[in-house]
Structures are given as structure tokens and as C-alpha cells.
Design a protein around this motif. Structure first.
Motif, PDB file in Angstrom:
ATOM      1  N   ILE A  22      53.806  40.889  35.391  1.00 50.59           N
ATOM      2  CA  ILE A  22      53.344  42.190  35.886  1.00 50.59           C
ATOM      3  C   ILE A  22      54.457  43.215  35.741  1.00 50.59           C
ATOM      4  O   ILE A  22      54.243  44.341  35.285  1.00 50.59           O
ATOM      5  N   ASN A  26      54.218  46.591  33.592  1.00 48.06           N
ATOM      6  CA  ASN A  26      54.417  47.885  34.258  1.00 48.06           C
ATOM      7  C   ASN A  26      55.571  48.651  33.621  1.00 48.06           C
ATOM      8  O   ASN A  26      55.479  49.854  33.392  1.00 48.06           O
ATOM      9  N   SER A  74      57.599  44.153  41.298  1.00 42.97           N
ATOM     10  CA  SER A  74      56.613  44.474  40.263  1.00 42.97           C
ATOM     11  C   SER A  74      56.867  45.800  39.551  1.00 42.97           C
ATOM     12  O   SER A  74      56.153  46.130  38.601  1.00 42.97           O
ATOM     13  N   ASP A  76      56.217  48.874  40.318  1.00 41.24           N
ATOM     14  CA  ASP A  76      54.982  49.665  40.252  1.00 41.24           C
ATOM     15  C   ASP A  76      55.074  51.029  40.931  1.00 41.24           C
ATOM     16  O   ASP A  76      54.107  51.787  40.907  1.00 41.24           O
ATOM     17  N   PRO A 105      46.393  40.948  37.418  1.00 43.49           N
ATOM     18  CA  PRO A 105      47.249  42.002  36.853  1.00 43.49           C
ATOM     19  C   PRO A 105      48.282  41.509  35.839  1.00 43.49           C
ATOM     20  O   PRO A 105      48.838  42.299  35.098  1.00 43.49           O
ATOM     21  N   ALA A 106      48.526  40.214  35.796  1.00 39.88           N
ATOM     22  CA  ALA A 106      49.471  39.661  34.823  1.00 39.88           C
ATOM     23  C   ALA A 106      48.818  39.452  33.462  1.00 39.88           C
ATOM     24  O   ALA A 106      49.512  39.169  32.486  1.00 39.88           O
ATOM     25  N   THR A 111      42.957  43.572  32.391  1.00 37.46           N
ATOM     26  CA  THR A 111      43.575  44.618  33.209  1.00 37.46           C
ATOM     27  C   THR A 111      43.669  45.931  32.457  1.00 37.46           C
ATOM     28  O   THR A 111      44.078  45.965  31.303  1.00 37.46           O
ATOM     29  N   ARG A 113      45.748  49.244  32.987  1.00 34.34           N
ATOM     30  CA  ARG A 113      46.854  49.824  33.755  1.00 34.34           C
ATOM     31  C   ARG A 113      46.786  51.336  33.698  1.00 34.34           C
ATOM     32  O   ARG A 113      46.478  51.926  32.659  1.00 34.34           O
TER      33      ARG A 113
END
Length: 123
Positions: A22, A26, A74, A76, A105-106, A111, A113
Motif C-alpha cells: 500500500i 501510495n 501507509s 496516505d 488496497p494492496a 483498487t 486510488r
């Protein structure tokens, strides 16, 4: 602490493989604006072009993650200050329809983003 690509080199063992994946996804979105969608809020869009460029450069170059501001590792969320204006960025992981949170989310295959860059005053 020396700067490294992993940011928490002495603490990475505390994060599982999913968290590290993740983090990498990110970071990719934040640093390159690829691997997801980038949204600038109306306040950021209203900045003078040179100020907006400094905001974007600061977000892309942000490396101030610490256990205090990134306890889950993470990468984020972060905050920078440009010309006295506090600017925040946040990466969210949605399902591919942008309706709910990502089921994993990995996994970039399930996902979507979204990196949002906003003035703190817009929060």
C-alpha cells in the motif's frame, strides 16, 4: 535519521507485506501522479500558477513521514506549507467503481486510488 526510499528502514519489520505494498502504491501516485487519479480542490486551483507548481512539487517531494504522523506506515496523508498556506494531501483507496472502500488496497487490480490535494482551510 537518514532519508531512504522506505522512510522507516529500522521499523519496516513492524509493517506487514500488505502495508508495504500500500505504501509503495501510495508513494507512486503521490510522487509521479500515475497509478490513480489526482484531484485539486477549488482552493488549490485558484492559486497563482507558480504557487500551484510549488504545491505540486512539495507534495511530490514530501518525505516527512514519521511514526507520529504516519503510524500505520501507509504514506496516505501529509501536510506542507507554501507561502504561509497549509496544504494537505490524502490518498484514498476505493473499489474500481469509486463507490466503496477498496476490498484490498494492496491490490491495484481491485483498487482505484485518488490523491486529493487541498488547502487546510478547505477541510
Amino acid at each position: 535519521m537518514p532519508e531512504t526510499p522506505d522512510q522507516f528502514p529500522e521499523q519496516d519489520e513492524q509493517f506487514d507485506v500488505k502495508t508495504l505494498a500500500i505504501r509503495a502504491l501510495n508513494d507512486q501516485l503521490r510522487k509521479t501522479f500515475s497509478g490513480g487519479q489526482v484531484l485539486l480542490t477549488p482552493g488549490v486551483n485558484a492559486l497563482k500558477s507558480d504557487t500551484m507548481q510549488r504545491v505540486i512539487d512539495a507534495v511530490r517531494g514530501f518525505d516527512g513521514f514519521t511514526p507520529d504522523n504516519d503510524p500505520y506506515g501507509s504514506h496516505d496523508f501529509g501536510m506542507v506549507e507554501i507561502d504561509g498556506e497549509r496544504v494537505m494531501f490524502k490518498v484514498d483507496a476505493y473499489d474500481k467503481n469509486h463507490e466503496y472502500g477498496s476490498p484490498d488496497p494492496a491490490d491495484p487490480l481491485v483498487t482505484a486510488r485518488v490523491l486529493t490535494i487541498l488547502l487546510a482551510s478547505e477541510y
